[in-house]
Design a protein around this motif. Structure first.
Motif, mmCIF file in Angstrom:
data_model
loop_
_atom_site.group_PDB
_atom_site.id
_atom_site.type_symbol
_atom_site.label_atom_id
_atom_site.label_comp_id
_atom_site.label_asym_id
_atom_site.label_seq_id
_atom_site.Cartn_x
_atom_site.Cartn_y
_atom_site.Cartn_z
ATOM 1 N N UNK A 190 0.825 -1.205 0.000
ATOM 2 C CA UNK A 190 0.000 0.000 0.000
ATOM 3 C C UNK A 190 0.864 1.262 0.000
ATOM 4 N N UNK A 191 1.934 1.252 0.762
ATOM 5 C CA UNK A 191 2.822 2.424 0.799
ATOM 6 C C UNK A 191 3.534 2.633 -0.531
ATOM 7 N N UNK A 192 3.914 1.545 -1.200
ATOM 8 C CA UNK A 192 4.566 1.678 -2.514
ATOM 9 C C UNK A 192 3.599 2.286 -3.522
ATOM 10 N N UNK A 193 2.346 1.835 -3.500
ATOM 11 C CA UNK A 193 1.344 2.400 -4.418
ATOM 12 C C UNK A 193 1.103 3.869 -4.114
ATOM 13 N N UNK A 194 1.060 4.220 -2.839
ATOM 14 C CA UNK A 194 0.817 5.613 -2.475
ATOM 15 C C UNK A 194 1.983 6.507 -2.938
ATOM 16 N N UNK A 195 3.208 6.083 -2.693
ATOM 17 C CA UNK A 195 4.357 6.883 -3.113
ATOM 18 C C UNK A 195 4.438 6.980 -4.628
ATOM 19 N N UNK A 196 4.145 5.898 -5.331
ATOM 20 C CA UNK A 196 4.182 5.943 -6.789
ATOM 21 C C UNK A 196 3.119 6.902 -7.323
ATOM 22 N N UNK A 197 1.925 6.875 -6.776
ATOM 23 C CA UNK A 197 0.841 7.728 -7.255
ATOM 24 C C UNK A 197 1.156 9.198 -6.981
ATOM 25 N N UNK A 198 1.673 9.505 -5.793
ATOM 26 C CA UNK A 198 1.991 10.899 -5.466
ATOM 27 C C UNK A 198 3.141 11.421 -6.333
ATOM 28 N N UNK A 199 4.151 10.584 -6.575
ATOM 29 C CA UNK A 199 5.256 11.021 -7.427
ATOM 30 C C UNK A 199 4.808 11.185 -8.877
ATOM 31 N N UNK A 200 3.874 10.353 -9.336
ATOM 32 C CA UNK A 200 3.359 10.502 -10.700
ATOM 33 C C UNK A 200 2.570 11.795 -10.849
ATOM 34 N N UNK A 201 1.724 12.100 -9.861
ATOM 35 C CA UNK A 201 0.986 13.366 -9.918
ATOM 36 C C UNK A 201 1.927 14.561 -9.860
ATOM 37 N N UNK A 202 3.023 14.425 -9.132
ATOM 38 C CA UNK A 202 3.996 15.518 -9.042
ATOM 39 C C UNK A 202 4.711 15.757 -10.366
ATOM 40 N N UNK A 203 4.691 14.778 -11.260
ATOM 41 C CA UNK A 203 5.389 14.900 -12.540
ATOM 42 C C UNK A 203 4.478 15.289 -13.695
ATOM 43 N N UNK A 204 3.164 15.219 -13.510
ATOM 44 C CA UNK A 204 2.241 15.426 -14.626
ATOM 45 C C UNK A 204 2.075 16.902 -14.956
ATOM 46 N N UNK A 205 1.928 17.179 -16.248
ATOM 47 C CA UNK A 205 1.563 18.499 -16.752
ATOM 48 C C UNK A 205 0.103 18.425 -17.197
ATOM 49 N N UNK A 206 -0.831 19.020 -16.468
ATOM 50 C CA UNK A 206 -2.251 18.845 -16.773
ATOM 51 C C UNK A 206 -2.671 19.618 -18.015
#
Length: 344
Positions: A190-206
């Motif tokens: 669960x922690x790996x999924x949470x960190x991956x999702x937050x880092x992905x959102x931090x990289x996205x250009x909406x």
């Protein structure tokens, strides 16, 4: 002997004046005045609202403004002034903030993109409630996030620009076994999924709203009229005494020295012409994804513009000309040349 690290009496008096209400009012008015001179119409509106919200948030705090707050306010004024003078990096910073490539507006556009639709009926509400728990074993990131992340990894312009951290994985990198060759615990998954999702959102250009995107495309193509903003004339100030002028110069620029290139260390000013601004807008447009819904595959797809205009490989033909007739003319001309060559 007084330590050299402590500020002198003149500098202490200067910092004390910055904490006065009149000085803050002067700083706010100067910053808002620079916002009106910005060469981009969307940046003029956004930066004005952004500056006002920052000052209101600072004034609502109970504690007094410290040196860091003073530095932030003066730095914002310096960035706007240098952007209006034609320095590339400050102007690029203002454009990225205004169009949601960095800063607070990027988070607002991401939140708007990820807002779930309100179910219209009971069946839709039941489907919403039956979804797996967030970051659980059966959880998946929203489809639009996965499609946009894949579009980021395929676009070389976004990866080379490096205005956001690079996306390294399209799925959470969960190992099959831990260090003791056992199954990875549920809490760690669960922690790996949470960190991956937050880092992905931090990289996205909406994506950008359609109204702002239409204005940006119009500025690039020239359909939206643009002209440089004329600055108002600065009123002549009361002349300072010679001692005050020397002291201010000494505090601001240090001891006098010969002509150097210190003013151009961080770039040089450019004249804000239409040609220069179109280059800036085109680079900005290459960092904005264009979303479209594919009804056949039931998923989102994103397209990107190029930072430079692609030249046309062939000239256009006038209306009413048959392309087949062109090949016939070329064949006749080639046969005529060959007959003349044989006759010689």
């Amino acid at each position: 002997m007084r330590s050299s690290s402590l500020p002198g009496p003149q500098i202490q008096h200067w910092l004390h004046n910055l904490s006065k209400r009149e000085q803050w009012r002067h700083l706010l008015r100067a910053t808002l005045r620079e916002c009106t001179y910005l060469p981009d119409p969307i940046a003029r509106i956004y930066m004005k609202d952004h500056i006002l919200s920052r000052y209101r948030a600072a004034s609502s705090r109970s504690n007094k403004a410290g040196p860091q707050t003073v530095h932030t306010a003066r730095n914002a004024l310096s960035v706007l002034r240098r952007a209006n003078e034609g320095y590339s990096r400050p102007l690029e910073k203002v454009l990225f903030l205004s169009y949601g490539r960095t800063g607070r507006r990027r988070h607002e556009l991401l939140a708007k993109m990820l807002t779930p639709q309100i179910p219209n009926d009971t069946l839709g509400l039941q489907e919403l409630l039956s979804q797996p728990a967030q970051f659980g074993d059966c959880w998946e990131a929203p489809a639009i996030v996965r499609s946009l992340a894949a579009a980021h990894m395929q676009n070389t312009v976004v990866t080379s620009a490096r205005i956001r951290p690079l996306i390294k994985h399209l799925k959470p990198p969960i190992p099959q076994q831990n260090t003791w060759c056992k199954e990875v615990p549920e809490s760690r998954r669960r922690n790996i999924r949470r960190r991956w999702y937050n880092s992905t959102l931090n990289s996205l250009l909406p994506p950008l709203p359609e109204d702002d995107l239409r204005i940006l495309d119009g500025l690039i193509s020239g359909t939206v009229p643009w002209s440089p903003v004329k600055r108002r004339k600065v009123k002549t100030q009361i002349a300072q005494t010679e001692s005050e002028s020397k002291l201010f110069t000494l505090l601001a620029r240090g001891p006098e020295k010969g002509k150097t290139f210190a003013e151009y260390v961080n770039g040089r000013p450019h004249t804000l012409t239409a040609r220069y601004m179109r280059r800036q807008w085109r680079r900005l447009s290459a960092l904005i994804p264009r979303p479209s819904w594919n009804s056949e595959y039931q998923k989102w797809s994103f397209t990107w513009e190029t930072p430079k205009a692609i030249p046309r490989l062939s000239p256009g033909m006038a209306n009413g000309i048959d392309p087949a007739s062109i090949f016939e003319m070329v064949a006749k001309a080639k046969s005529g040349v060959s007959r003349e060559h044989r006759a010689q």
